[in-house]
Design a protein around this motif. Structure first.
Motif, PDB file in Angstrom:
ATOM      1  N   LEU A 100       0.823  -1.220   0.000  1.00 34.39           N
ATOM      2  CA  LEU A 100       0.000   0.000   0.000  1.00 34.39           C
ATOM      3  C   LEU A 100       0.855   1.268   0.000  1.00 34.39           C
ATOM      4  O   LEU A 100       0.334   2.367  -0.169  1.00 34.39           O
ATOM      5  CB  LEU A 100      -0.930   0.010   1.220  1.00 34.39           C
ATOM      6  N   GLY A 101       2.176   1.108   0.218  1.00 37.65           N
ATOM      7  CA  GLY A 101       3.073   2.263   0.140  1.00 37.65           C
ATOM      8  C   GLY A 101       3.672   2.702   1.462  1.00 37.65           C
ATOM      9  O   GLY A 101       4.376   3.713   1.524  1.00 37.65           O
ATOM     10  N   LEU A 102       3.435   1.963   2.533  1.00 40.79           N
ATOM     11  CA  LEU A 102       4.003   2.326   3.832  1.00 40.79           C
ATOM     12  C   LEU A 102       5.481   1.931   3.857  1.00 40.79           C
ATOM     13  O   LEU A 102       5.862   0.925   3.253  1.00 40.79           O
ATOM     14  CB  LEU A 102       3.251   1.609   4.958  1.00 40.79           C
ATOM     15  N   SER A 103       6.298   2.718   4.535  1.00 42.13           N
ATOM     16  CA  SER A 103       7.731   2.413   4.606  1.00 42.13           C
ATOM     17  C   SER A 103       7.945   1.073   5.301  1.00 42.13           C
ATOM     18  O   SER A 103       7.132   0.655   6.127  1.00 42.13           O
ATOM     19  CB  SER A 103       8.476   3.517   5.363  1.00 42.13           C
ATOM     20  N   GLU A 104       9.051   0.406   4.963  1.00 45.70           N
ATOM     21  CA  GLU A 104       9.326  -0.916   5.532  1.00 45.70           C
ATOM     22  C   GLU A 104       9.445  -0.860   7.052  1.00 45.70           C
ATOM     23  O   GLU A 104       8.980  -1.753   7.753  1.00 45.70           O
ATOM     24  CB  GLU A 104      10.608  -1.498   4.919  1.00 45.70           C
ATOM     25  N   GLU A 105      10.067   0.194   7.563  1.00 44.96           N
ATOM     26  CA  GLU A 105      10.260   0.338   9.009  1.00 44.96           C
ATOM     27  C   GLU A 105       8.909   0.411   9.736  1.00 44.96           C
ATOM     28  O   GLU A 105       8.676  -0.289  10.720  1.00 44.96           O
ATOM     29  CB  GLU A 105      11.070   1.614   9.278  1.00 44.96           C
ATOM     30  N   LYS A 106       7.996   1.230   9.212  1.00 40.63           N
ATOM     31  CA  LYS A 106       6.683   1.389   9.842  1.00 40.63           C
ATOM     32  C   LYS A 106       5.835   0.132   9.664  1.00 40.63           C
ATOM     33  O   LYS A 106       5.114  -0.278  10.583  1.00 40.63           O
ATOM     34  CB  LYS A 106       5.966   2.614   9.273  1.00 40.63           C
ATOM     35  N   ALA A 107       5.927  -0.491   8.483  1.00 46.69           N
ATOM     36  CA  ALA A 107       5.176  -1.728   8.233  1.00 46.69           C
ATOM     37  C   ALA A 107       5.644  -2.827   9.184  1.00 46.69           C
ATOM     38  O   ALA A 107       4.831  -3.589   9.723  1.00 46.69           O
ATOM     39  CB  ALA A 107       5.340  -2.166   6.785  1.00 46.69           C
ATOM     40  N   SER A 108       6.950  -2.901   9.431  1.00 45.97           N
ATOM     41  CA  SER A 108       7.494  -3.909  10.343  1.00 45.97           C
ATOM     42  C   SER A 108       7.022  -3.651  11.777  1.00 45.97           C
ATOM     43  O   SER A 108       6.686  -4.582  12.499  1.00 45.97           O
ATOM     44  CB  SER A 108       9.028  -3.907  10.303  1.00 45.97           C
ATOM     45  N   TYR A 109       6.996  -2.374  12.169  1.00 45.89           N
ATOM     46  CA  TYR A 109       6.544  -2.028  13.516  1.00 45.89           C
ATOM     47  C   TYR A 109       5.078  -2.432  13.696  1.00 45.89           C
ATOM     48  O   TYR A 109       4.702  -3.033  14.704  1.00 45.89           O
ATOM     49  CB  TYR A 109       6.722  -0.529  13.798  1.00 45.89           C
ATOM     50  N   PHE A 110       4.232  -2.112  12.699  1.00 44.21           N
ATOM     51  CA  PHE A 110       2.809  -2.461  12.794  1.00 44.21           C
ATOM     52  C   PHE A 110       2.652  -3.977  12.850  1.00 44.21           C
ATOM     53  O   PHE A 110       1.836  -4.496  13.623  1.00 44.21           O
ATOM     54  CB  PHE A 110       2.024  -1.884  11.606  1.00 44.21           C
ATOM     55  N   ALA A 111       3.437  -4.712  12.047  1.00 51.12           N
ATOM     56  CA  ALA A 111       3.354  -6.182  12.034  1.00 51.12           C
ATOM     57  C   ALA A 111       3.728  -6.760  13.390  1.00 51.12           C
ATOM     58  O   ALA A 111       3.106  -7.723  13.854  1.00 51.12           O
ATOM     59  CB  ALA A 111       4.260  -6.747  10.941  1.00 51.12           C
ATOM     60  N   GLU A 112       4.723  -6.150  14.067  1.00 48.74           N
ATOM     61  CA  GLU A 112       5.097  -6.601  15.413  1.00 48.74           C
ATOM     62  C   GLU A 112       3.936  -6.398  16.390  1.00 48.74           C
ATOM     63  O   GLU A 112       3.648  -7.264  17.214  1.00 48.74           O
ATOM     64  CB  GLU A 112       6.331  -5.838  15.911  1.00 48.74           C
ATOM     65  N   GLN A 113       3.287  -5.233  16.282  1.00 47.03           N
ATOM     66  CA  GLN A 113       2.131  -4.962  17.149  1.00 47.03           C
ATOM     67  C   GLN A 113       0.983  -5.915  16.830  1.00 47.03           C
ATOM     68  O   GLN A 113       0.242  -6.337  17.716  1.00 47.03           O
ATOM     69  CB  GLN A 113       1.675  -3.499  17.003  1.00 47.03           C
ATOM     70  N   TRP A 114       0.836  -6.258  15.545  1.00 51.18           N
ATOM     71  CA  TRP A 114      -0.201  -7.217  15.129  1.00 51.18           C
ATOM     72  C   TRP A 114       0.074  -8.573  15.772  1.00 51.18           C
ATOM     73  O   TRP A 114      -0.831  -9.232  16.284  1.00 51.18           O
ATOM     74  CB  TRP A 114      -0.234  -7.337  13.603  1.00 51.18           C
ATOM     75  N   LYS A 115       1.341  -8.976  15.762  1.00 54.86           N
ATOM     76  CA  LYS A 115       1.734 -10.271  16.330  1.00 54.86           C
ATOM     77  C   LYS A 115       1.364 -10.332  17.816  1.00 54.86           C
ATOM     78  O   LYS A 115       0.859 -11.347  18.302  1.00 54.86           O
ATOM     79  CB  LYS A 115       3.239 -10.466  16.149  1.00 54.86           C
ATOM     80  N   VAL A 116       1.578  -9.239  18.534  1.00 55.57           N
ATOM     81  CA  VAL A 116       1.283  -9.171  19.965  1.00 55.57           C
ATOM     82  C   VAL A 116      -0.228  -9.169  20.222  1.00 55.57           C
ATOM     83  O   VAL A 116      -0.714  -9.841  21.129  1.00 55.57           O
ATOM     84  CB  VAL A 116       1.922  -7.899  20.586  1.00 55.57           C
ATOM     85  N   ASN A 117      -0.985  -8.425  19.402  1.00 54.46           N
ATOM     86  CA  ASN A 117      -2.415  -8.203  19.668  1.00 54.46           C
ATOM     87  C   ASN A 117      -3.369  -9.154  18.944  1.00 54.46           C
ATOM     88  O   ASN A 117      -4.543  -9.230  19.309  1.00 54.46           O
ATOM     89  CB  ASN A 117      -2.796  -6.759  19.300  1.00 54.46           C
ATOM     90  N   ALA A 118      -2.898  -9.863  17.917  1.00 51.33           N
ATOM     91  CA  ALA A 118      -3.793 -10.718  17.116  1.00 51.33           C
ATOM     92  C   ALA A 118      -4.538 -11.773  17.932  1.00 51.33           C
ATOM     93  O   ALA A 118      -5.743 -11.962  17.726  1.00 51.33           O
ATOM     94  CB  ALA A 118      -3.025 -11.363  15.968  1.00 51.33           C
ATOM     95  N   PRO A 119      -3.898 -12.476  18.892  1.00 46.58           N
ATOM     96  CA  PRO A 119      -4.667 -13.467  19.662  1.00 46.58           C
ATOM     97  C   PRO A 119      -5.842 -12.844  20.420  1.00 46.58           C
ATOM     98  O   PRO A 119      -6.943 -13.411  20.444  1.00 46.58           O
ATOM     99  CB  PRO A 119      -3.624 -14.044  20.639  1.00 46.58           C
ATOM    100  N   THR A 120      -5.632 -11.670  21.021  1.00 51.64           N
ATOM    101  CA  THR A 120      -6.708 -10.984  21.747  1.00 51.64           C
ATOM    102  C   THR A 120      -7.817 -10.578  20.784  1.00 51.64           C
ATOM    103  O   THR A 120      -9.003 -10.755  21.071  1.00 51.64           O
ATOM    104  CB  THR A 120      -6.158  -9.733  22.466  1.00 51.64           C
ATOM    105  N   LEU A 121      -7.431 -10.031  19.622  1.00 49.15           N
ATOM    106  CA  LEU A 121      -8.417  -9.599  18.632  1.00 49.15           C
ATOM    107  C   LEU A 121      -9.234 -10.778  18.120  1.00 49.15           C
ATOM    108  O   LEU A 121     -10.451 -10.673  17.949  1.00 49.15           O
ATOM    109  CB  LEU A 121      -7.722  -8.890  17.464  1.00 49.15           C
ATOM    110  N   THR A 122      -8.584 -11.901  17.888  1.00 48.18           N
ATOM    111  CA  THR A 122      -9.283 -13.096  17.406  1.00 48.18           C
ATOM    112  C   THR A 122     -10.281 -13.579  18.453  1.00 48.18           C
ATOM    113  O   THR A 122     -11.420 -13.901  18.129  1.00 48.18           O
ATOM    114  CB  THR A 122      -8.268 -14.214  17.079  1.00 48.18           C
TER     115      THR A 122
END
Length: 201
Positions: A100-122
């Motif tokens: 979508l055009g987000l920088s790799e650094e920011k995309a990686s940071y969001f993915a790390e937060q996703w990894k932490v929060n995904a079980p709770t969200l599910t």
């Protein structure tokens, strides 16, 4: 833009502009905004007012207009909402943001937060799905058609179900009549649902 993991639909054109604006944020601003977003996603939906207040505070503190910030947030939320429906891995979320055009650094940071929060969200998503129409009780009986105006239906087996469903604070009886093939199809679907739910717990 190639195929995205979180959706099969084309994304709105405004999303690329919003992602470009997101790239303008410093790493500290981006992590603060991401924290606000995940707090909103992991808390009950009654917290919308608090979320809007936090967004307003973020906008004021970082000298950003609230209108464009709300658009950026809507665009960002497309990814986790789609990722939740499709059970995406952090790597797939990261790849989508980069596409979508987000920088790799920011995309990686969001993915790390996703990894932490995904079980709770599910867990929250499954809980909300189950609470919409909660099955409280079920009665069933088999029968055989003894007489009918249609000759081929005589002697066929059917199943009558009475489902007691809790909708909010009210109980509702739902009556269903199934032929034997429909019943086996229904049973197969229920077994698939049970397996899916067990994989989440």
């Amino acid at each position: 833009m190639g195929l995205l993991n979180f959706t099969r639909e084309p994304v709105p054109e405004a999303v690329s502009g919003d992602i470009h604006s997101l790239n303008q944020l410093s790493a500290q601003q981006f992590s603060a905004l991401t924290e606000v977003l995940f707090r909103f996603l992991t808390e009950p939906k009654e917290q919308v007012e608090r979320f809007l207040t936090q967004l307003s505070d973020f906008a004021t503190m970082n000298k950003i207009s609230l209108g464009p910030l709300k658009n950026i947030v809507k665009s960002i939320l497309l990814v986790p909402n789609g990722a939740l429906k499709r059970n995406l891995s952090p790597e797939q979320v990261r790849a989508d943001f980069i596409a979508l055009g987000l920088s790799e650094e920011k995309a990686s940071y969001f993915a790390e937060q996703w990894k932490v929060n995904a079980p709770t969200l599910t867990r929250l998503a499954v809980g909300q799905t189950l609470m919409i129409n909660q099955l409280v009780d079920m009665e069933w009986k088999f029968g055989v058609t003894a007489g009918s105006s249609e000759l081929e239906k005589v002697g066929s087996i059917f199943l009558q179900l009475k489902l007691v469903i809790k909708k909010g604070s009210q109980m509702e009886n739902v009556y269903v009549e199934l032929t034997l093939p429909q019943f086996y199809s229904f049973l197969h679907e229920m077994e698939r649902v049970k397996t899916s739910l067990e994989s989440f717990s």
